[in-house]
Design a protein around this motif. Structure first.
Motif, short mmCIF file in Angstrom:
data_model
loop_
_atom_site.label_atom_id
_atom_site.label_comp_id
_atom_site.label_asym_id
_atom_site.label_seq_id
_atom_site.Cartn_x
_atom_site.Cartn_y
_atom_site.Cartn_z
N ASP A 1 40.74 27.94 30.32
CA ASP A 1 42.12 28.01 29.83
C ASP A 1 42.25 27.49 28.40
OD1 ASP A 1 42.76 29.00 32.24
OD2 ASP A 1 43.89 27.25 32.95
N GLY A 2 41.37 26.53 28.03
CA GLY A 2 41.53 25.90 26.72
C GLY A 2 40.80 26.62 25.60
N ASP A 3 40.11 27.70 25.92
CA ASP A 3 39.28 28.35 24.91
C ASP A 3 40.07 29.29 23.99
OD1 ASP A 3 37.06 27.11 25.92
OD2 ASP A 3 36.50 28.78 27.23
N PHE A 4 39.59 29.37 22.75
CA PHE A 4 40.03 30.38 21.77
C PHE A 4 41.51 30.28 21.39
CE2 PHE A 4 36.47 32.84 23.92
CZ PHE A 4 35.54 32.53 22.93
N HIS A 5 42.08 29.10 21.54
CA HIS A 5 43.49 28.98 21.14
C HIS A 5 43.66 29.01 19.64
CE1 HIS A 5 45.91 28.28 24.74
NE2 HIS A 5 44.78 27.90 25.29
N TRP A 6 44.85 29.40 19.22
CA TRP A 6 45.21 29.36 17.80
C TRP A 6 46.73 29.39 17.72
CZ3 TRP A 6 46.91 32.89 13.70
CH2 TRP A 6 46.66 32.38 12.40
N TRP A 7 47.36 28.26 17.94
CA TRP A 7 48.82 28.22 17.98
C TRP A 7 49.38 27.39 16.84
CZ3 TRP A 7 52.47 30.83 20.68
CH2 TRP A 7 53.77 30.34 20.64
N ASP A 8 49.15 26.10 16.87
CA ASP A 8 49.66 25.25 15.79
C ASP A 8 49.14 25.72 14.44
OD1 ASP A 8 50.87 23.83 17.74
OD2 ASP A 8 49.60 22.05 17.59
N GLN A 9 47.83 26.03 14.42
CA GLN A 9 47.24 26.48 13.16
C GLN A 9 47.86 27.78 12.71
OE1 GLN A 9 45.69 25.88 16.08
NE2 GLN A 9 43.57 25.22 15.77
N GLY A 10 48.20 28.63 13.69
CA GLY A 10 48.81 29.91 13.38
C GLY A 10 50.15 29.73 12.70
N TYR A 11 50.97 28.86 13.30
CA TYR A 11 52.29 28.67 12.71
C TYR A 11 52.23 27.88 11.40
CZ TYR A 11 54.59 31.26 16.27
OH TYR A 11 55.01 32.30 17.05
N LYS A 12 51.17 27.09 11.25
CA LYS A 12 51.00 26.43 9.94
C LYS A 12 50.71 27.48 8.87
CE LYS A 12 48.19 23.17 7.28
NZ LYS A 12 48.07 24.13 6.18
N LEU A 13 49.82 28.42 9.19
CA LEU A 13 49.50 29.46 8.21
C LEU A 13 50.74 30.30 7.91
CD1 LEU A 13 47.65 31.15 6.43
CD2 LEU A 13 46.81 32.33 8.46
N ILE A 14 51.50 30.61 8.95
CA ILE A 14 52.71 31.43 8.74
C ILE A 14 53.71 30.68 7.86
CG2 ILE A 14 54.73 32.35 9.94
CD1 ILE A 14 52.63 33.10 12.22
N ARG A 15 53.85 29.39 8.11
CA ARG A 15 54.75 28.61 7.26
C ARG A 15 54.25 28.62 5.82
NH1 ARG A 15 53.74 22.51 7.61
NH2 ARG A 15 51.92 23.37 6.54
N ASP A 16 52.96 28.42 5.64
CA ASP A 16 52.41 28.37 4.29
C ASP A 16 52.58 29.70 3.57
OD1 ASP A 16 51.71 25.80 4.83
OD2 ASP A 16 49.53 26.13 4.89
N VAL A 17 52.43 30.80 4.32
CA VAL A 17 52.52 32.11 3.66
C VAL A 17 53.99 32.47 3.41
CG1 VAL A 17 52.48 33.65 5.66
CG2 VAL A 17 51.43 34.38 3.55
N ASN A 18 54.88 32.05 4.30
CA ASN A 18 56.31 32.27 4.05
C ASN A 18 56.75 31.55 2.78
OD1 ASN A 18 56.98 34.02 6.11
ND2 ASN A 18 57.49 32.39 7.56
N LEU A 19 56.21 30.37 2.60
CA LEU A 19 56.51 29.57 1.42
C LEU A 19 56.12 30.35 0.16
CD1 LEU A 19 57.52 26.62 1.14
CD2 LEU A 19 55.15 25.92 1.04
#
Lengths: 228, 445, 625
Positions: free
Chosen positions: C95-113
């Protein structure tokens, strides 16, 4: 010396406080019961892996994550670590026709049985040795719309044998509705699996069939012990 | 009679007073002791009645809404024509299938021609002869009978021709039903209704009973009964497609139709996902409350699946529906349909044969699915519905349909006979009557 | 003058709440970040670094696993598919494998900026367009990575401004369909703003290649979702799952994007017409050893320029055969399976998988082990049995008895003694006449690469690993020393996407799709064209893209994982020297279950990862978590 005593005292107090803080009552209630075939009154056999689940949702919390119980292979279930409260209880993703959620008061050891209609019934089962082979013959009764995806005989050292847990198997794809007039026949060849299950010993065999309904689990006859 | 009425009124008033005082928190005022005993169910003489229960029957829906230019209904090419493209002419029609006209004695030339250049005639159900033929087919092929559709918005008083039309078709059908010993039942379709229209059904229903002596066991020995009472159907309750009436309106109607003495049995036509109150169904427990007051439910399955996903969809719903109904003591009738096609009605070629018939394979899959799930009777949609291409009656084969300008008509598969779907429905009838030899395998003719 | 941007992260709102009081660290003036071109360049480099590229540093714990403690045993994503086994681990998807959530929204925030700041920047219009294109490409890439893991997710389309109410910033999940539609929409915005210059940043074709990949993924989910129906709140609310009817438009989008790349002609296959299978195998190897040498084929490269923490990666130390370990203690972890080896075609029978035949009866389903009574086919070298198999097998795996870095790679599981008794997977030796023979093919652990369980360094499937491996220099025995670059998008994948979209949808140019399929085969040394069929496309995709971390998602998107991995065990080819043939040197082969392995089963709930942190972000959880 005096300082040391104070420190010690402080330590003891902290300890006491910590004990007090954690001193809630543990879960004392429990829920158990059986999944019973409404017609035959037999327990409905299940899988140990990916088996039928029962979701138990405690009332009074929102949002609340349901607790998930896995029904045992023999069709019974138990959770002995519940707090006394009202719960909604619903079997999910099973091998029987969907039954509605029930609200019940769980207090002490509470028993709740479910009377269900299995998707398929394996009937008139015979498993016997014919020469080197283990031959299973049986009929299938289908109680829902759909296709029988496949039938199989599964073998393992463990009594909880089933499609997801087996060392050997003989399966046959059906992909058609069960024909009540057909006697299905599966021939299991122990030679094929002798590296995992050496010959000359007793093993458990279970015959099952899978309906095409989404998330459905296998329906089984009771396991049989046989020497090969 | 008068006295009984007064007592009921009094009881109602008392009930109201009680509930008021309860909500205000004070104790109820002392009153006359105990409510009167509940009114007795109405008792009907069923002597000579041929169909006293829907159990073990296979019945179809009967639209009867077509009219031909030149018939006595004065409604033109009603329901053959398509207003969105300007009428009834090659390139513009509302029907996809074309009736096989071989056996009709009264025919009307249509604006369409056959590939051989001859005119392609049509029938009108306003004519007694044509309805008679349909009921003869039911008898010949072993289909138990039909539900006569009554579209509430078409039989309102302000729609005089509409009302006359449906009354005449019903009259034709009642006569033929008796002649051929076929079951018959009135089915109100609430589609398009307002709340007021729903309430009007009560009045129309009273009129029909009087006009035709519907419940007279001698005049209409084949009028369908269920649980010792004549059956009436209310179709279209609980759909979440923004209807102008509510479940409460339907609940009130059912209450009035049954009356205090349970005058009729009611079958309710509900959406497919009625049990879980999702997808096509309004998410309201009031629907379940209403269903429990009725005698039979029939969920609308047309368009909810095709042959490809029938098992996936119906496998999860049908048996669970039946189980719910048993638990709640309501009878259950699943719907089956042969296929679906409304390319001409929708002016969209992609909608021709959008749910393919597959030479009956699709219909039989549903028949077997219903049987395996524990159903004891069937509703076949429909006998004569050619606008949406669900008809089972005799229709022209693909190579025999008239020309339709730049568009087309859909025919019965060329290697089948035109009566194939009547025959196949009749086979379902035999299976549900208890004859042996049937299974999920498509019967071979 | 409102140029203050709040850095804020959906899904982490509560954990961020404390930080909100500290003004200076969470509000960054745009002009400071983007004031000069160098600042923009650094910012962009950081965005590209954050891209969820499933490359050499992608493991079950996530992306960029090449800093801190990179020791994860070398358990790669390929080992959760039927491509490979690890020498020791029998793990499977958790269940814990291959996640990308917090990092995903960090990248989205950075790119929105970045996207918000573009209009305020003092740069040329075409530079603004390029930045807009890149920003949307990165955002599309991020949402694609989220959608394929979680289904429908909250769509943060622009920078969120914190105005005192954290709840106002909570965005519910969009439906899965809305999420995929948004990914494709972003790809279109990117493609229409980007130029055609090749380099290490996104261009028009990068955006189209992403669209091709994402659209095919979405189409497959819609088409095959019914293979694994799910239930629960997330399903009812359409947060996971799509209607079959949605497939057609997604396949069309894939066809359109793929054909746009093909038609423009900016890319082509690297060395498309080899003279021989041997040449094809070497070309294929070179393509991955240094994708920079194949600018005609590779559409986007992720560079690993320097060794060192967070810079280099660990593929060479983990995966090269034991004999070339050069002092590194843990080599040889990647064991391509017999399943994969079987899959490759033989040039003698085009269009069919060519399972490795070991016995005269041709039975390839007998995994019962060595039996002196069976009639085995004898071969004069340990790899003659693979003769005529697709060049890409030779370019992907190190086969027994082949040469690697000047060494004969010895992979032998045992021998059959002259009396017919076998010694298999035990360390043993026998002297016959004047010669001594060793079960593992050589006397000491430094001289062979197979089957001895010593150190977990020797293959247990009979095959070692070649693709991506650096043949030019010895292994540097330390962490993060590999500098091989990663080809994230290459032309061959675009061709395969087109072929699949056409054959699955039954629409589009079937001739062009068949040509796409056969062009790739031609590059692999095939000379006979095969028809465009579902099976041919999938086999081709598996062999061409093996180990590029595509198979995992193919199994997911085509909803084949739960049927492919249902009590599944992988298989091994045991090469044995047959001493009965002495004085001739002869080998026989035995097909068996991978030693010491257990069956593995995919749980259908794993078609979606669980949404982290629903206790605080209030999102609807995915089914069965």
């Amino acid at each position: 010396m005096k300082t040391l005593r104070y420190i010690l005292l402080a330590g003891v107090m902290t300890l006491a406080a910590a004990c007090e803080k954690d001193n809630f009552d543990g879960p004392t209630a429990g829920l158990s019961g059986r999944i019973i075939d409404a017609d035959t009154k037999l327990l409905v056999e299940q899988d140990i892996i990916r088996g039928t689940t029962i979701e138990i949702t405690e009332h009074g919390y929102d949002p609340v994550k349901p607790q998930v119980l896995v029904v045992k292979t023999d069709g019974t279930y138990e959770n002995s670590l519940l707090f006394e409260n009202t719960y909604s209880v619903k079997p999910m993703r099973g091998n029987f026709v969907d039954v509605p959620s029930q609200d019940i008061q769980i207090k002490g050891k509470t028993v709740l049985d479910f009377s269900v209609t299995p998707y398929l019934r394996v009937q008139d089962l015979r498993v016997e040795k014919v020469g080197n082979l283990v031959v299973a013959t049986f009929k299938l009764q289908q109680n829902v719309a759909g296709n029988v995806v496949k039938i199989g005989i599964y073998a393992d050292k463990d009594q909880r044998v089933g499609e997801p847990m087996r060392l050997g198997q003989k399966e046959q794809d059906i992909n058609a509705p069960a024909d009540p007039n057909t006697t299905y026949r599966l021939e299991y060849n122990p030679d094929e699996f002798k590296t995992q299950m050496p010959l000359g010993k007793e093993y458990w065999f279970r015959v099952g069939a899978l309906i095409s309904i989404g998330e459905a689990k296998f329906n089984y006859a009771a396991p049989i012990k046989l020497a090969i | 009679m008068m006295k009984k009425f007064k007592i009921i009124l009094l009881a109602a008033l008392l009930g109201a007073g009680y509930s008021c005082s309860k909500s205000s928190g004070s104790t109820p005022p002392p009153g006359p002791p105990g409510p009167p005993p509940p009114p007795q169910d109405t008792v009907y003489d069923e002597t000579g009645c041929l169909f006293t229960s829907y159990n073990n029957l296979v019945m179809a829906g009967y639209q009867g809404w077509f009219a031909a230019e030149g018939d006595a209904s004065e409604r033109g090419w009603y329901h053959y024509r398509n207003g969105s493209c300007g009428g009834f002419m090659p390139g513009c029609a509302s029907v996809d299938f074309w009736p096989d006209m071989t056996e009709y004695t009264k025919k009307y030339p249509s604006p369409f021609t056959l590939p051989n250049g001859a005119n392609a005639p049509l029938y009108s159900p306003y004519d007694e002869e044509s309805v008679d033929l349909h009921f003869k087919w039911m008898k010949d092929y072993g289909i138990d009978g039909v539900f006569m559709q009554r579209f509430v918005v078409e039989v309102k008083n302000e729609n005089a021709k509409g009302k006359r039309h449906f009354n005449k078709v019903l009259e034709n059908a009642l006569k033929a039903a008796k002649k051929y010993s076929r079951a018959i039942c009135v089915m109100y379709d609430l589609s398009g209704c307002t709340s007021a229209d729903v309430a009007y059904v009560e009045k129309d229903w009273a009129e029909l009973q009087q006009l035709f002596s519907l419940f007279d066991n001698k005049t209409h020995p084949t009028y369908l009964r269920h649980k010792k009472k004549p059956l009436v159907v209310i179709w279209g309750v609980g759909f979440n497609d923004n209807r102008k009436y509510t479940i409460a309106d339907a609940d009130a109607l059912v209450g009035k139709l049954k009356g205090s003495n349970n005058r009729v049995s009611v079958m309710l036509g509900v959406p497919y996902y009625w049990r879980s109150l999702r997808n096509d169904t309004e998410n309201s427990q009031a629907l379940h409350t209403l269903i429990k007051k009725t005698d039979i439910i029939m969920p609308w399955a047309v368009g909810r699946y095709s042959s490809a996903n029938y098992n996936t969809v119906a496998g999860g719903e049908l048996a669970a529906d039946i189980q719910w109904s048993k638990t709640n003591k309501v009878d259950y009738v699943p719907l089956v349909f042969p296929g679906f096609s409304w390319g001409n009605l929708k002016n969209n070629a992609a909608d021709y044969n959008s749910i393919p018939r597959l030479k009956g394979e699709f219909l039989w899959k549903q028949v077997a699915g219903a049987k395996m799930s524990g159903a004891t009777s069937l509703y076949v949609a429909m006998f004569d519905e050619i606008d949406e291409g669900t008809s089972i009656f005799k229709c022209a084969r693909q190579s025999e349909v008239p020309l339709n300008g730049a568009k087309q008509f859909v025919g019965i598969e060329d290697d089948l006979q035109t009566d194939h779907y009547l025959w196949l429905t009749g086979q379902a009838g035999k299976w549900f009557h208890g004859e042996g030899g049937f299974s999920a395998a498509l019967p071979v003719r | 003058m409102k140029k203050l941007f709040v850095i804020f992260l959906t899904g982490m709102m509560f954990s961020c709440q404390g930080i909100l009081d500290i003004e200076p660290t969470n509000k960054i003036p745009a002009e400071v970040l983007f004031g000069d071109p160098e600042g923009v360049k650094i910012y962009m480099a950081n965005l590209y670094y954050q891209l969820p590229i499933e490359d050499f540093a992608y493991f079950r714990a996530g992306f960029n696993q090449n800093g801190g403690d990179p020791n994860n045993g070398g358990f790669s994503a390929a080992m959760m598919t039927e491509e490979a086994m690890h020498t020791e681990f029998g793990d499977f998807l958790g269940d814990g494998d291959f996640h990308w959530w917090d990092q995903g929204y960090k990248l989205i925030r950075d790119v929105n900026l970045l996207i918000d700041a573009i209009p305020t920047l003092d740069i040329l219009e075409e530079e603004k367009n390029a930045l807009t294109g890149e920003g949307n490409f990165i955002k599309a890439f991020a949402y694609f990575a989220l959608a394929k893991r979680y289904g429908g997710v909250p769509l943060i389309k622009a920078t969120q401004k914190y105005e005192g109410n954290a709840d106002a910033l909570k965005v519910p999940r969009s439906t899965e369909k809305e999420t995929w539609d948004y990914v494709l929409e972003l790809c279109d915005v990117a493609a229409s703003n980007l130029g055609t210059v090749k380099g290490r940043r996104a261009n028009k074709y990068t955006a189209l290649a992403l669209k091709s990949r994402a659209a095919l993924h979405a189409a497959s989910l819609a088409k095959f979702g019914s293979r694994a129906p799910m239930s629960g709140d997330a399903v009812t609310q359409k947060l996971v799952g799509m209607e079959p009817a949605a497939a057609a438009a997604y396949y069309a989008a894939c066809i359109q994007a793929s054909q746009a790349i093909i038609t423009d002609g900016a890319y082509s296959l690297f060395r498309p017409n080899p003279a021989s299978p041997a040449e094809a195998a070497e070309n294929y190897r070179l393509l991955f050893q240094n994708p920079n040498d194949a600018p005609d084929e590779v559409i986007l490269i992720k560079g690993y320029n320097l060794p060192g923490a967070n810079l280099g990666h660990n593929y060479d130390i983990w995966y090269q055969p034991a004999q070339v370990a050069n002092g590194w203690p843990h080599p040889g972890r990647m064991n391509p399976t017999l399943e994969l080896v079987d899959l490759y075609e033989s040039y003698t029978n085009p269009g069919q998988s060519a399972p490795v035949v070991t016995t005269t009866d041709g039975n390839v389903n007998d995994y019962g082990g060595y039996d002196p009574a069976k009639s085995y086919i004898r071969f004069s070298t340990p790899n003659e049995i693979f003769q005529n198999k697709d060049a890409r097998l030779w370019g992907t795996a190190v086969l027994p008895g082949t040469s690697w870095k000047g060494n004969n790679i010895v992979i032998q599981a045992g021998y059959v003694k002259p009396d017919g008794q076998a010694a298999i997977r035990i360390k043993d030796q026998i002297t016959v006449g004047t010669n001594t023979y060793y079960t593992y093919g050589a006397p000491s652990t430094t001289m062979y690469s197979g089957f001895d369980t010593y150190g977990g360094n020797n293959t247990r499937t009979g095959f070692s690993f070649k693709k991506f491996m650096n043949q030019n220099s010895p292994i540097v025995p330390g962490w993060n020393q590999s500098t091989t670059d990663w080809a994230e998008f290459r032309y061959a994948e675009v061709l395969l996407n087109l072929a699949e979209a056409v054959v699955e949808s039954g629409t589009g140019d079937a001739t062009a799709a068949a040509k796409a399929l056969n062009d790739i085969r031609r590059r692999a040394g095939h000379t006979v064209a095969i028809p465009l069929t579902v099976d041919n496309v999938q086999r081709e995709r598996r062999v061409e893209l093996a180990f590029e971390n595509k198979r995992f998602w193919d199994l997911i998107r085509r909803r084949e994982y739960h049927t492919q991995f249902n009590n599944r065990v992988m298989h091994t080819l045991l090469p044995l020297q047959d001493l009965r043939a002495l004085p001739a040197t002869m080998y026989i082969f035995v097909r068996v279950q991978v030693p010491n392995s257990n069956p593995r089963t995919f749980e259908p709930k794993s078609y979606y990862r669980y949404i982290p942190g629903i206790g605080s972000n209030g999102l609807v959880q995915n089914p069965q978590y």
